[in-house]
Scaffold this motif. Structure first.
Motif, mmCIF file in Angstrom:
data_model
loop_
_atom_site.group_PDB
_atom_site.id
_atom_site.type_symbol
_atom_site.label_atom_id
_atom_site.label_comp_id
_atom_site.label_asym_id
_atom_site.label_seq_id
_atom_site.Cartn_x
_atom_site.Cartn_y
_atom_site.Cartn_z
ATOM 1 N N TYR A 170 3.822 19.152 28.772
ATOM 2 C CA TYR A 170 4.514 20.439 28.896
ATOM 3 C C TYR A 170 3.480 21.567 28.861
ATOM 4 N N ARG A 171 3.209 22.140 30.037
ATOM 5 C CA ARG A 171 2.239 23.224 30.181
ATOM 6 C C ARG A 171 3.005 24.536 30.327
ATOM 7 N N THR A 172 2.658 25.525 29.542
ATOM 8 C CA THR A 172 3.569 26.658 29.374
ATOM 9 C C THR A 172 2.925 28.027 29.567
ATOM 10 N N ARG A 173 3.801 29.001 29.788
ATOM 11 C CA ARG A 173 3.427 30.413 29.774
ATOM 12 C C ARG A 173 3.536 30.917 28.336
ATOM 13 N N SER A 174 2.809 31.964 28.029
ATOM 14 C CA SER A 174 2.898 32.539 26.689
ATOM 15 C C SER A 174 4.224 33.266 26.527
ATOM 16 N N PRO A 175 4.746 33.350 25.303
ATOM 17 C CA PRO A 175 5.992 34.102 25.072
ATOM 18 C C PRO A 175 5.913 35.535 25.594
ATOM 19 N N GLN A 176 4.756 36.157 25.482
ATOM 20 C CA GLN A 176 4.597 37.535 25.926
ATOM 21 C C GLN A 176 4.700 37.645 27.452
ATOM 22 N N HIS A 177 4.152 36.650 28.147
ATOM 23 C CA HIS A 177 4.214 36.650 29.614
ATOM 24 C C HIS A 177 5.642 36.444 30.092
ATOM 25 N N VAL A 178 6.361 35.552 29.429
ATOM 26 C CA VAL A 178 7.773 35.319 29.767
ATOM 27 C C VAL A 178 8.570 36.597 29.541
ATOM 28 N N ALA A 179 8.370 37.229 28.385
ATOM 29 C CA ALA A 179 9.111 38.449 28.058
ATOM 30 C C ALA A 179 8.787 39.565 29.048
ATOM 31 N N ALA A 180 7.539 39.621 29.505
ATOM 32 C CA ALA A 180 7.155 40.660 30.461
ATOM 33 C C ALA A 180 7.905 40.488 31.781
ATOM 34 N N ASP A 184 11.271 21.525 24.095
ATOM 35 C CA ASP A 184 10.225 20.551 23.755
ATOM 36 C C ASP A 184 9.253 21.112 22.715
ATOM 37 N N ASP A 185 9.020 22.421 22.761
ATOM 38 C CA ASP A 185 8.105 23.091 21.826
ATOM 39 C C ASP A 185 8.940 24.085 21.011
ATOM 40 N N LEU A 186 9.391 23.649 19.836
ATOM 41 C CA LEU A 186 10.328 24.464 19.054
ATOM 42 C C LEU A 186 9.745 25.802 18.595
ATOM 43 N N PRO A 187 8.509 25.840 18.041
ATOM 44 C CA PRO A 187 7.964 27.142 17.627
ATOM 45 C C PRO A 187 7.871 28.125 18.794
ATOM 46 N N ARG A 188 7.465 27.618 19.976
ATOM 47 C CA ARG A 188 7.373 28.492 21.145
ATOM 48 C C ARG A 188 8.758 28.959 21.589
ATOM 49 N N ALA A 189 9.734 28.061 21.574
ATOM 50 C CA ALA A 189 11.091 28.451 21.945
ATOM 51 C C ALA A 189 11.603 29.569 21.033
ATOM 52 N N GLU A 190 11.335 29.443 19.742
ATOM 53 C CA GLU A 190 11.753 30.485 18.799
ATOM 54 C C GLU A 190 11.009 31.788 19.065
ATOM 55 N N ALA A 191 9.708 31.698 19.388
ATOM 56 C CA ALA A 191 8.920 32.902 19.667
ATOM 57 C C ALA A 191 9.440 33.631 20.908
ATOM 58 N N ILE A 192 9.769 32.871 21.957
ATOM 59 C CA ILE A 192 10.340 33.481 23.164
ATOM 60 C C ILE A 192 11.684 34.116 22.832
ATOM 61 N N ALA A 193 12.505 33.407 22.056
ATOM 62 C CA ALA A 193 13.818 33.939 21.687
ATOM 63 C C ALA A 193 13.684 35.292 20.993
ATOM 64 N N ARG A 194 12.732 35.401 20.094
ATOM 65 C CA ARG A 194 12.568 36.667 19.359
ATOM 66 C C ARG A 194 12.146 37.798 20.307
ATOM 67 N N GLU A 195 11.322 37.469 21.294
ATOM 68 C CA GLU A 195 10.947 38.481 22.296
ATOM 69 C C GLU A 195 12.165 38.895 23.120
ATOM 70 N N LEU A 196 12.990 37.923 23.480
ATOM 71 C CA LEU A 196 14.188 38.218 24.268
ATOM 72 C C LEU A 196 15.189 39.014 23.456
ATOM 73 N N GLY A 197 15.238 38.725 22.141
ATOM 74 C CA GLY A 197 16.126 39.476 21.264
ATOM 75 C C GLY A 197 15.807 40.965 21.290
ATOM 76 N N LYS A 198 14.530 41.300 21.379
ATOM 77 C CA LYS A 198 14.121 42.714 21.445
ATOM 78 C C LYS A 198 14.609 43.366 22.742
ATOM 79 N N LEU A 199 14.723 42.556 23.798
ATOM 80 C CA LEU A 199 15.153 43.082 25.096
ATOM 81 C C LEU A 199 16.667 43.159 25.225
ATOM 82 N N GLY A 200 17.373 42.437 24.345
ATOM 83 C CA GLY A 200 18.835 42.483 24.359
ATOM 84 C C GLY A 200 19.483 41.777 25.528
#
Length: 478
Positions: free
Chosen positions: A225-235, A259-275
């Motif tokens: 599982y090769r991924t983008r950073s939470p910040q890049h996804v949020a951008a 597959d990557d729970l800490p990353r999923a939570e990190a992305i979720a928190r970024e998305l939460g800021k965006l509403g």
């Protein structure tokens, strides 16, 4: 830079062959996934154009004139659509003999020799992960210097260049949503269980699971599982919010976003800021504490591949899932208010009449909001395909994955279970899941509360009953 057209070709009426589709076929309810696998290289090629013909109802008459105004056409193909796609490629080359035509997708990634041999019109096929491969072709580089392609040399001999290294820095890739904005009408993309209009993107590629039937990890994406950073996804989501103010839901189409729970939570928190409201693919083993973080930050729905309610079948397909864990996960989702679209597959190795009954009972017991029932499809390049050939489960007379109308067939059979028994169990599954008092009541309640949902469900109901009628006609004709 060659003037490049990225094309999802015209095909069967209502055919969802888009590269985001898990199964390339007509659906029981018309739906279209975004052509994300084409949009990504299109974002890398300056001045390119992406045409996704099926959801935009574009015919050959609409597409053919584009051959004369382009130097290069890159088409996504699949096992079910390959024959039709080759005809489109030939017509375009006839219209412009100087046109270079290449195919991408799982079909040509695993069968480059066979694909080129059966389609002389093709100049090349790109294997595996093809984003930068196509960029280099569009730059006009010599084919001999491009990793990841198979092509014919000056003597007509098929040449396979070295494999291309997998992409590691996904933050370096441009946003696919910018291509959506430039070339697609997003209102034409519709999935029954997602809010409309929606947008689908990937936040990473690859899946560590080893499911024997699953196409993308075994052919193009790999098992890492090769991924983008939470910040890049949020951008990208923040950009898309402004570009598409009408969007009601964002869907992350990674094979298994969780597959990557800490990353999923990190992305979720970024998305939460965006509403934003969002959904994703998930395995049925996400712990309750993670589910709560996701839900508290805008998660609405999880698409969950349960596949079967029989533990032995889950072992047979290397799902890496326990039925009891899936039950607890589903209960947690219900209690937290997370909707589930559950997907099931009939006809997997070990299937019997009894296991089909077990899976139907399992589905009604755990009661996801909506379901999709597919037929086991042995795509070339998968372990399931290899098994089917070795064990005689797949015969030439029934080896096609779709019929002449693009409807999914039941290609597998077993000594104790025929093609037709597997095929017709799909209709029984749907009827027994949806035609229950409780499920009908929840759907009606949903419709009463929302005029938009009323229109959607009525349209879907008409399409679903038409689907059942077509299957009945096929049964009578057979």
């Amino acid at each position: 830079m060659m003037k490049t057209l990225f094309l999802q070709a015209p095909s069967f009426e209502g055919f969802d062959g888009g590269a985001g589709a898990r199964y390339q076929a007509r659906r029981e309810i018309k739906s279209f996934w975004y052509p994300t696998w084409l949009a990504q290289p299109a974002a890398l090629v300056e001045g390119s154009k992406l045409v996704d013909a099926p959801p935009h109802r574009q015919s050959m008459a609409d597409v053919l004139p584009m051959a004369k105004s382009h130097d290069l056409v890159v088409m996504h193909t699949s096992s079910p659509s390959f024959g039709s796609d080759v005809k489109v490629a030939k017509a375009m080359k006839d219209a412009n003999p100087n046109l270079k035509v290449g195919f991408v997708g799982a079909k040509v990634a695993v069968e480059p020799d066979q694909s080129l041999a059966s389609a002389p019109v093709l100049d090349f096929v790109a294997r595996n992960e093809f984003d930068y491969t196509i960029k280099e072709i569009a730059e006009g580089r010599d084919f001999a210097a491009i990793d990841g392609i198979s092509y014919r040399d000056a003597n007509g001999k098929i040449v396979h260049n070295a494999e291309r290294a997998m992409i590691e820095n996904f933050d370096a890739l441009p946003f696919v949503s910018e291509v959506y904005k430039r070339d697609l009408k997003i209102e034409n993309y519709f999935i029954g269980y997602l809010k409309h209009p929606y947008i689908s993107i990937y936040t990473g590629r690859g899946c560590k699971s080893r499911c024997t039937f699953c196409l993308w990890p075994q052919t193009v994406g790999g098992h890492r599982y090769r991924t983008r950073s939470p910040q890049h996804v949020a951008a990208e989501i923040a950009w898309a919010q402004k570009a598409f103010p009408q969007v009601k839901e964002f869907f992350f189409d990674d094979d298994t976003f969780t597959d990557d729970l800490p990353r999923a939570e990190a992305i979720a928190r970024e998305l939460g800021k965006l509403g934003v409201t969002w959904s994703c693919n998930a395995k049925a083993n996400v712990p309750r504490e993670t589910l709560k973080v996701l839900k508290d930050n805008g998660l609405r729905l999880l698409l969950v591949g349960y596949e079967s309610g029989n533990q032995k079948i889950l072992h047979n397909i290397k799902k890496g899932m326990l039925v009891d864990v899936a039950k607890k996960f589903t209960k947690d989702c219900h209690e937290l208010g997370i909707a589930i679209h559950g997907t099931f597959i009939l006809g997997l190795p070990g299937e019997t009449k009894e296991t089909i009954e077990e899976t139907i009972k399992f589905a009604t017991q755990i009661n996801p909001h909506t379901i999709q029932v597919s037929l086991a499809a042995p795509y070339p390049g998968t372990h399931l395909y290899k098994q089917a050939l070795e064990n005689g489960w797949l015969d030439i007379a029934n080896a096609e994955l779709v019929d002449e109308h693009g409807v999914q067939m039941a290609p597998l059979h077993y000594p104790h279970l025929s093609h037709s028994e597997i095929y017709h169990s799909v209709e029984d599954f749907y009827k027994r899941f949806y035609f229950r008092a409780g499920k009908i009541g929840s759907i009606v309640g949903e419709m009463v509360r929302s005029p938009d949902m009323m229109k959607r469900r009525l349209r879907e109901g008409v399409e679903f009953f038409q689907f059942l009628r077509e299957r009945k006609n096929q049964q009578l004709a057979g």
